[in-house]
Write an enzyme that holds these catalytic residues in place. Sequence first.
Site, short mmCIF file in Angstrom:
data_model
loop_
_atom_site.label_atom_id
_atom_site.label_comp_id
_atom_site.label_asym_id
_atom_site.label_seq_id
_atom_site.Cartn_x
_atom_site.Cartn_y
_atom_site.Cartn_z
N MET A 33 51.04 39.41 34.39
CA MET A 33 52.52 39.25 34.98
C MET A 33 52.43 39.98 36.45
SD MET A 33 55.34 40.52 32.02
CE MET A 33 54.26 41.84 31.25
N GLN A 82 42.53 39.92 35.44
CA GLN A 82 42.67 38.61 35.65
C GLN A 82 42.24 38.43 36.96
OE1 GLN A 82 46.02 35.95 36.28
NE2 GLN A 82 45.62 35.26 34.13
N ASN A 110 48.39 27.45 35.54
CA ASN A 110 49.59 27.81 36.07
C ASN A 110 49.44 27.14 37.75
OD1 ASN A 110 48.95 30.90 34.65
ND2 ASN A 110 50.59 29.27 34.01
N TYR A 117 47.07 27.41 40.15
CA TYR A 117 46.52 28.00 41.03
C TYR A 117 45.17 27.12 41.17
CZ TYR A 117 50.10 31.37 40.76
OH TYR A 117 51.40 31.78 40.65
N GLY A 167 56.81 32.60 24.17
CA GLY A 167 57.82 33.05 22.99
C GLY A 167 57.03 33.62 21.92
#
Length: 372
Positions: A27, A104, A182, A184, A305
Amino acid sequence: MTTSHPALTPVRLGGHELSSRYAVAPMTRVSATPEGVPTQDMARYYAEFADGGFPLVITEGIYPDNAHSQGYLNQPGLVTEAHVEGWRAVTGAVRGAGGVLVAQLMHAGALSQGNRYTAERIGPSSVRPLGEMMPEYGGSGPWPAPREMSAQDIDDVVAGFVVAAGNAVAAGFDGVEVHAANGYLLDQFITDYTNLRTDSYGGPMANRVRLTADVTRAIKAAVPPEFVVGVRLSQTKVNDFTYRWPDGERDAETVYAALAAAGADYLHIASEGRNWLDTARLAGGRTITSVAREVTGLPVIANGGMHDAVLAERVLDGGHADLLSVARAALVNPDLPRRVAKDVELDRFDHGMLDPAVTLDNVRRWREDNQV
């Protein structure tokens, strides 16, 4: 749902025996110093997850070079000795709380919207990204078109990832996760409409995944054998929630096989902006995560989720994944694994935690205002 949730069973990742199958997903926090040095607040933030029962914590995206990789202002780096020293405090805090910490490594490529080293963006091709920059990360307006990368640029990117991985070893991390998801840079190579190249890095999926495989292979060759090297992948992107790999299962099999052959220790399949149920099912009926397990035999982390206990049980018992990564629900429930073990209701995520920016200061302010 069973009384003993399958997410609370142990699992092995590399040389680490994890007490449960929960992981903290990356995050972005944009809370480092302007020079990209991690702070004591960041050490406390990451340690809180380990203290709350998460056995595996994956950091926010960390930029690996001082050229084009930085995506956001106040994003942490793993380039300088000051970066390494700052991360040592974080790894020490997480290890002291009993957690395994993975860094990451993220090259933003064309989706850079704040880079203290340069205003130039690079990408596989000179294709303007879809949508507009993200205000919660300090951006505004349309994305500029990137410069198409040369062969030397590609070599430099690989070298930057390798140096950053070595710095992660020096900083005390237990592993790195190569960010190829995502939207990138590495995902820009994988994605057909952002990669119009005609060389060995463009065209069919086997070529488009080549750079991610090259990075993974080069890192594996440079780090100690016990150091974990994972790869994060996704179909959806921060600027495109609807994209899917054009050839579905065939593309998925090609990507996963290439990364397993490159030496990846695990695969982390993200669902940017969507629930796993919305993104996982392929046209042939298999799921994007189960294909990864079947093709590679590697541990697979599912995302999207996974704080939902019913969905988590379905994913694990159905053989769709081995671990579950949780993002926003972990932000508001840093003790989520312990709550699941005690069957305690989770607090609901409030977007106010990220408004007007996704910083640790805003999280702290929200908690004070809500007495959490």
